[in-house]
Design a protein around this motif. Structure first.
Motif, short mmCIF file in Angstrom:
data_model
loop_
_atom_site.label_atom_id
_atom_site.label_comp_id
_atom_site.label_asym_id
_atom_site.label_seq_id
_atom_site.Cartn_x
_atom_site.Cartn_y
_atom_site.Cartn_z
N ASN A 206 22.18 -11.26 10.41
CA ASN A 206 22.56 -11.47 9.01
C ASN A 206 24.05 -11.75 8.90
O ASN A 206 24.84 -11.32 9.75
N GLN A 240 26.21 -18.82 11.61
CA GLN A 240 25.55 -17.54 11.84
C GLN A 240 25.53 -17.22 13.33
O GLN A 240 25.31 -18.09 14.18
N GLY A 277 18.32 -9.29 10.52
CA GLY A 277 18.44 -10.70 10.84
C GLY A 277 17.10 -11.40 10.82
O GLY A 277 16.16 -10.95 10.17
#
Length: 552
Positions: A206, A240, A277
């Protein structure tokens, strides 16, 4: 590797080179050949680029090669420096520490992590901009037929079933571990004896989360016999952070069980929670150690996984394939342009097969440390490493055969086969990468202790006929504008450690040879002349004087 130029064409072939397969190694190869001015036809049986991560590492040599091959901006965008690579036992005692953050001979960190899909998207976008590259998707290779001066490749459109022949002067099979090209040629593979099943899991954290936040080791191996586990970065995708876990399948577990979603969640549960995540993919791989016994069959060559597969514990699978086509590129360029005989291509296997075999053995050595599911055997391993009795990992291999300087008995002469040093330098009041400021190709690097005038006339003629670039390297504070200033301290210390005042660097950045004095350099250049004539590299005397980088 030379700058993009127009090359003589063989009008009766559709392409100069056909490549079967379109993975990262094929993309890189096509871009290199395009830069050298050759027409490349790429045929891929699938309809799109494989979208999921596989390789996660690019070492310093490949990072440098991408820059030297004109793809530096892509390398800069898709990689990040690796942390220290650490191996722990079940009690989290450190067994091995490999400092990938330390400087390398190439002037940067030893290893960079990469998100492979991002790398491939960048390479694909670049390939689609190049006019010499023709990409054909959903096109499956059905047959290959060789002739004296060309190859015919039968291609089937997987959507319509229609078949068509395409011709090229050479074909490269870069079509993966199950290579159709290799199997069609009847080329066998040698099994070096490693085999283990591992579940590979990729996970995107995340926003805002890092490995440190989660209490994870940044990069390493958890050598716990209850579950040998790899934990490494997976690169960055769209800002990310990606992480990778690899879990060894234990003897009592089935392959089918390992890929069940519940099993994946169970294995990840000790490390990360689903709400932290997104699970990208999971797949079970059988890690093996296989090397093709022949890499060339006339006008057909193998590269990448078609030529070799290895355990992942050194992060060298994709790197090895990229080395293949970098080694092959300048040789194909010389043969296609008529500057060398096809015999030059025989040095491809001679150089690459021993090198990649040594890498596979080193990967197997590391694999033997982690892949121990027996508690007693793991305890003995721990004792050896913690007491200092365990053998150290083997050094990274160099070239040991092929187009390299040799003595009168045919033995390769050090430092031939080593990767040449590289770094940031200054030349003519410009500061940048050595491979940016000095023309690519055959390069003779001298210290102030040697000049061209010190050499025999025959040596100077050899340099002239081969169009070598000659540079003099001096210290950062004393170098003149016309000398290469070793601002990063990469080149001169390398030469001093080996007692060299001259290094002859091949187009692929490896050393053909080196010498301490003029007499030694004359011998190296005489050997260069001898070997070059064997493969037709000295085709004509009507060539320019050797050019000094200062006047370029």
């Amino acid at each position: 590797m030379g700058e993009e130029t127009m090359k003589p064409r063989v009008s009766q072939t559709d392409f100069d080179v056909i490549q079967i397969g379109y993975g990262p190694v094929s993309k890189f190869s096509a871009l290199l050949l395009d830069r050298l001015g050759w027409r490349v036809g790429v045929f891929e049986r699938f309809g799109e680029i494989f979208p999921l991560p596989r390789a996660v590492c690019i070492d310093h040599e490949i990072f440098r090669v991408m820059h030297a091959g004109g793809l530096g901006p892509i390398a800069d965008r898709v990689t990040e420096p690796a942390p220290v690579y650490r191996w722990f036992n079940a009690e989290w005692q450190e067994l091995i520490s490999i400092d990938w953050t330390a400087g390398s001979v190439s002037g940067g960190t030893e290893v960079n992590f990469v998100h492979q899909p991002s790398l491939e998207r960048e390479l694909d976008a670049e390939a689609k901009r190049r006019t010499n590259i023709a990409l054909h998707f959903e096109q499956e290779c059905m047959a290959i037929t060789q002739h004296d001066d060309h190859v015919v490749v039968r291609i089937r459109d997987t959507a319509t079933g229609a078949e068509r022949d395409h011709t090229a002067r050479y074909v490269i099979g870069i079509d993966g571990a199950n290579s159709f090209v290799r199997e069609t040629l009847g080329i066998t593979r040698s099994d070096l004896g490693f085999e283990a099943d591992w579940l590979v899991v990729d996970f995107v954290l995340n926003d805002g989360l890092t490995a440190r936040d989660l209490g994870l080791i940044e990069c390493g191996q958890y050598c716990n016999p209850e579950r040998p586990t790899t934990i490494v970065p997976g690169g960055i995708e769209n800002g990310q952070i990606c992480r990778r876990w690899e879990f060894m399948r234990l003897p009592h577990e089935t392959r089918e069980e390992m890929v069940e979603t519940a099993k994946v969640q169970e294995l990840l549960g000790d490390w990360i929670k689903p709400e932290q995540g997104r699970l990208v993919r999971h797949a079970l791989y059988t890690f093996r150690s296989l090397v093709a016994d022949r890499w060339r069959d006339g006008r057909i060559l193998l590269a990448g996984d078609a030529a070799h597969v290895m355990p992942p514990f050194m992060g060298q699978g994709m790197c090895a394939g990229l080395r293949d086509v970098w080694n092959l590129g300048w040789k194909l360029d010389s043969v296609l342009s008529g500057a060398a005989d096809p015999a030059l291509l025989d040095t491809y296997q001679a150089e690459r097969l021993p090198h990649v075999t040594d890498i596979i053995k080193a990967s197997m050595f590391l694999g033997s440390i982690i892949c121990i599911p027996d508690k007693d055997a793991a305890a003995e391993r721990d004792r050896m490493f913690l007491s200092g009795e365990a053998p150290p990992p083997p050094p990274f291999p160099i070239l040991t055969d092929g187009f390299l300087a040799r003595d009168a008995q045919g033995a390769v002469l050090a430092p031939a086969g080593e990767l040449s040093p590289h770094g940031t330098v200054r030349l003519n009041r410009r500061t940048g990468r050595f491979d940016t400021l000095v023309a690519p190709g055959l390069v003779l690097i001298l210290t102030r202790e040697l000049t061209l005038a010190d050499l025999d006339p025959a040596s100077r003629r050899t340099l002239e006929r081969l169009g070598a670039t000659v540079v003099t390297v001096a210290g950062r504070t004393c170098a003149t504008d016309g000398e290469v200033a070793d601002t990063q301290g990469q080149i001169l210390p390398f030469m001093r450690e080996r007692g060299l005042n001259a290094m002859l660097v091949r187009p692929d950045l490896y050393l053909f040879g080196g010498a301490a004095d003029a007499a030694g350099l004359d011998r190296v250049l005489a050997e260069l002349d001898r070997q070059a004539r064997q493969v037709g590299l000295l085709a004509t005397d009507d060539v320019p004087e050797p050019h000094m980088a200062a006047s370029a």
